[in-house]
Write a protein that holds these residues in place. Structure first.
Motif, PDB file in Angstrom:
ATOM      1  N   SER A 101       0.804  -1.222   0.000  1.00 58.84           N
ATOM      2  CA  SER A 101       0.000   0.000   0.000  1.00 58.84           C
ATOM      3  C   SER A 101       0.834   1.266   0.000  1.00 58.84           C
ATOM      4  N   ALA A 102       2.134   1.166   0.286  1.00 57.18           N
ATOM      5  CA  ALA A 102       2.972   2.367   0.319  1.00 57.18           C
ATOM      6  C   ALA A 102       2.981   3.015  -1.059  1.00 57.18           C
ATOM      7  N   PRO A 103       2.681   4.309  -1.164  1.00 59.11           N
ATOM      8  CA  PRO A 103       2.620   4.978  -2.472  1.00 59.11           C
ATOM      9  C   PRO A 103       3.931   4.835  -3.239  1.00 59.11           C
ATOM     10  N   PHE A 104       3.819   4.345  -4.462  1.00 58.44           N
ATOM     11  CA  PHE A 104       5.005   4.152  -5.290  1.00 58.44           C
ATOM     12  C   PHE A 104       4.579   4.050  -6.740  1.00 58.44           C
ATOM     13  N   GLY A 105       4.851   5.085  -7.513  1.00 53.45           N
ATOM     14  CA  GLY A 105       4.549   5.057  -8.933  1.00 53.45           C
ATOM     15  C   GLY A 105       3.087   4.734  -9.191  1.00 53.45           C
ATOM     16  N   LEU A 106       2.849   3.871 -10.174  1.00 57.93           N
ATOM     17  CA  LEU A 106       1.493   3.474 -10.528  1.00 57.93           C
ATOM     18  C   LEU A 106       1.024   2.248  -9.756  1.00 57.93           C
ATOM     19  N   PHE A 107       1.850   1.760  -8.833  1.00 51.98           N
ATOM     20  CA  PHE A 107       1.459   0.613  -8.024  1.00 51.98           C
ATOM     21  C   PHE A 107       0.422   1.000  -6.970  1.00 51.98           C
ATOM     22  N   ALA A 108       0.639   2.113  -6.288  1.00 51.21           N
ATOM     23  CA  ALA A 108      -0.241   2.512  -5.187  1.00 51.21           C
ATOM     24  C   ALA A 108      -0.279   4.023  -5.104  1.00 51.21           C
ATOM     25  N   GLY A 109      -1.390   4.548  -4.612  1.00 52.84           N
ATOM     26  CA  GLY A 109      -1.546   5.993  -4.523  1.00 52.84           C
ATOM     27  C   GLY A 109      -2.217   6.396  -3.228  1.00 52.84           C
ATOM     28  N   VAL A 110      -2.674   7.644  -3.200  1.00 52.04           N
ATOM     29  CA  VAL A 110      -3.225   8.207  -1.965  1.00 52.04           C
ATOM     30  C   VAL A 110      -4.546   8.910  -2.247  1.00 52.04           C
ATOM     31  N   ALA A 111      -5.357   8.985  -1.198  1.00 52.19           N
ATOM     32  CA  ALA A 111      -6.616   9.737  -1.235  1.00 52.19           C
ATOM     33  C   ALA A 111      -6.908  10.197   0.183  1.00 52.19           C
ATOM     34  N   LEU A 112      -7.609  11.301   0.328  1.00 56.91           N
ATOM     35  CA  LEU A 112      -8.013  11.764   1.646  1.00 56.91           C
ATOM     36  C   LEU A 112      -9.289  11.041   2.061  1.00 56.91           C
ATOM     37  N   PHE A 113      -9.469  10.880   3.365  1.00 55.67           N
ATOM     38  CA  PHE A 113     -10.709  10.286   3.860  1.00 55.67           C
ATOM     39  C   PHE A 113     -11.143  11.005   5.131  1.00 55.67           C
TER      40      PHE A 113
END
Length: 678
Positions: A101-113
């Motif tokens: 889940s750690a943000p890295f390139g197109l593998f994983a990203g982020v969103a606010l909640f």
């Protein structure tokens, strides 16, 4: 019966979801056997590489691996060992493509909640990728430009305020933990004086020519080029860390060259997420317990010794210029371990003895987890010592484990803590550019010193490749700039503007001209203990206001960390720390052993220590999920162990298979900003 305690923390606004983009990875054929020939490995790579999405994602994250795989598939016949290494690297990415889940390139990203009365989850596919230039390629291009006198003519330069003078020499931080020094010659002294504030390169060259007319022009130009190369001079081509796009100040030709080399993008997820308020309550509780169980409740030994030295030398109720305090020749220098990791041996404490007893008892009883009671927490807290002050704010990062949305709404969940950050903004700061309004709430965070002003710390990473990890837009009215090219302006402060004082048992930072207390927020997740990534002075400024407060991160086992096994610690619905095992090279057959023999010995070790089949292999701050019933996972673990400089692999208990059920099986973690209650 123990007395109840209120939570020390409360929510400080929106949280951040970190989640994998894909639910399914590439189709992988059976892993080649131990006697597999070259064509079997090539065939496995070809099958995995045929997945367009996976291939494009890996190519963005690791262009070198992509080129290597392409060469293996379409180029000359390589050695079998090289093909196997490429297959192992590809297998790691295949696992991480869905389980990290750690943000890295197109593998994983982020969103606010947000937190609400009920849970809601929607994850679409319209994710937004924001690409930025590769720091290493851009640094090389700028360095070439800075070496050209003609092209630098109208560029401004200034002295790096990280430099120090000692014994007739000038010292300035270089790449990593190294330091460059040069003699303080009359020419260097002139540059230091003339470029205290930004000055045009051509004007500085003219001053040198006027003062040293008998020196050949190419020697004067060579001096300036050298001072730029070793970072004693900083040019306006190098954007400060609050400029999210570092190509902004570059001339068009240089900007175009930099934009041709991009790094892995930051990904803003197309997601709407709301979590029940019970999760926030659990995060508050977990942060409270971690604070109460901190190993050093009044600050680290290095900081405590530094505070003693400060009071012995300067006393109380006096403010001393920062540059004098940190001068190793005329002041105190920096605390031990700043610049080079060092910590003298410490005696066994009562806290250590209690934790050794706890871990040893769990091992003897065959328990992977220990449920902490209020009495146990109070005993460990008392053993560590009394806290004087709590951290005013921090972030808790963890995984919400629940099998379904319905279960989550009913309160049937666990919060598995990964770590806590030193301050709010540490984990999420580098993503502020994706959420322009997200940083505004940080101005209202509490401070250790009542009435102190929160200011933002801006600095370049100690290693060029980590540049983007310290880039975050300015969200606070005041800024302290360290080691950057900057003009003076409203709200802008430099180390020369700061002073250090001591009162009420704590060091504090102040603006020298006004006496206004300052506490600095460093919006970067870089671990300051890795001194080769953070300028020591930047670490000093970020930590000084909290020097007498506990450093809350992950749970610290102290001396018990040396044990081969430590159990998970649970409190209420929180997993404060997962079960952990140490696998040593000496526990298994050597490199020449066949896979079956090695696997047999590994499984025998797992049986003796009660290690589950599904584990997470710790690689610094990253975890690789493995199923040790599978040949591919066995080879990945063996390769990790063979590459370990210490001959040790750290294994953690993996979450249950349905832990991500509430979010559709998507690998995730959440970051919850917390602030101290009044």
């Amino acid at each position: 019966m123990t007395r109840s305690r209120h939570s020390l923390y409360q929510g400080a606004g929106e949280g951040m979801l970190r989640a994998a983009v894909n639910l399914a990875g590439p189709d992988m054929p059976p892993w080649p056997g131990p006697d597999a020939r070259l064509e079997h490995w090539r065939s496995w790579l070809a099958a995995v590489w045929a997945d367009d999405t996976f291939r494009q994602t890996v190519s963005g994250a690791s262009p070198d691996l992509a080129r290597q795989v392409q060469s293996i598939l379409y180029g000359r016949s390589p050695k079998e060992r090289r093909v196997r290494r490429a297959a192992l690297a590809t297998a790691r990415y295949a696992i991480r493509s869905t389980r990290r889940s750690a943000p890295f390139g197109l593998f994983a990203g982020v969103a606010l909640f947000e937190f609400d009365d009920t849970a809601e989850v929607r994850v679409g596919d319209q994710h937004q990728a924001v690409r930025r230039p590769d720091p290493v390629a851009m640094d090389a291009a700028i360095s070439d430009w800075e070496a050209d006198t003609e092209r630098m003519s109208e560029v401004e330069v200034c002295v790096n305020n990280l430099l120090r003078q000692q014994g007739g020499r000038v010292y300035v931080p270089s790449e990593g933990a190294s330091e460059f020094s040069l003699a303080l010659t009359p020419a260097v002294a002139l540059v230091l004086d003339a470029a205290r504030a930004p000055i045009q390169y051509s004007a500085l060259a003219e001053k040198l020519a006027a003062e040293f007319p008998n020196t050949a022009e190419h020697h004067r130009a060579g001096l300036l080029a050298q001072l730029l190369r070793v970072r004693l001079l900083r040019s306006s081509l190098r954007a400060p860390a609050t400029v999210v796009d570092p190509t902004v100040p570059l001339p068009p030709a240089l900007r175009e060259a930099a934009q041709n080399h991009v790094t892995a993008p930051d990904l803003r997820l197309d997601a709407t997420v709301r979590l029940p308020k019970a999760v926030l309550t659990e995060a508050d509780t977990a942060a409270t317990v971690l604070t109460r169980l901190a190993m050093h409740p009044t600050g680290t030994p290095a900081w405590r010794r530094y505070i003693e030295r400060f009071t012995d030398r300067y006393g109380e109720n006096v403010e001393v210029a920062l540059e004098l305090v940190t001068d190793p020749e005329h002041g105190l220098g920096l605390p031990e371990g700043f610049g080079h990791v060092s910590e003298p041996p410490r005696p066994m404490t009562r806290r250590d003895r209690l934790l050794l007893e706890l871990a040893g008892t769990a091992a003897l009883e065959g328990r992977r987890a220990v449920a902490l009671s209020g009495a146990m927490i109070e005993e460990l807290e008392a053993a560590a010592g009394k806290r004087v002050v709590n951290p005013p704010h921090l972030e808790l990062c963890g995984q919400v484990q629940s099998g379904s949305m319905g279960a989550l709404d009913r309160g049937d969940f666990r919060l598995r803590v990964s770590t806590a950050s030193r301050a709010a903004g540490s984990f999420v700061g580098r993503f502020w550019h994706l959420f322009p309004q997200a940083g505004a709430r940080y101005a209202g965070l509490p401070t250790v010193e009542p009435g102190a002003e929160l200011a933002q710390l801006s600095f370049h990473a100690g290693r060029v490749r980590a540049d983007l990890l310290t880039r975050a837009p300015q969200v606070l009215p005041r800024l302290v700039s360290v080691g950057e090219f900057r003009h003076r302006g409203k709200g802008m402060l430099f180390p020369s503007d700061l002073a250090v004082g001591f009162r009420d048992g704590r060091l504090y930072l102040a603006e020298a001209a006004t006496g206004r207390r300052l506490e600095l927020l460093a919006p970067t997740a870089i671990n300051f203990v890795w001194n080769n990534y953070t300028p020591p002075l930047a670490r000093f400024l970020a930590e000084i206001s909290r020097a007498a407060a506990p450093q809350v991160s992950w749970f610290d086992w102290g001396a018990a960390w040396t044990l081969p096994f430590t159990p998970a610690l649970h409190y209420r619905r929180s997993i404060l720390v997962a079960a952990r095992w140490k696998l040593r090279t000496r526990d298994l057959p050597g490199r020449s052993a066949m896979r079956d023999e090695w696997a047999e010995q590994l499984h025998a070790w797992m049986g003796r220590f009660g290690v589950p089949d599904r584990v997470l292999v710790a690689e610094e701050d990253q975890h690789l999920p493995l199923d040790l019933r599978q040949d591919m996972s066995l080879d990945l673990l063996r390769a990790h162990l063979d590459a370990s400089p210490t001959g040790v692999a750290v294994l953690h208990d993996a979450p249950p298979p349905d832990a991500d059920g509430w979010i559709g099986g998507r690998a995730h973690s959440i970051v919850v900003p917390l602030k101290a209650r009044s």
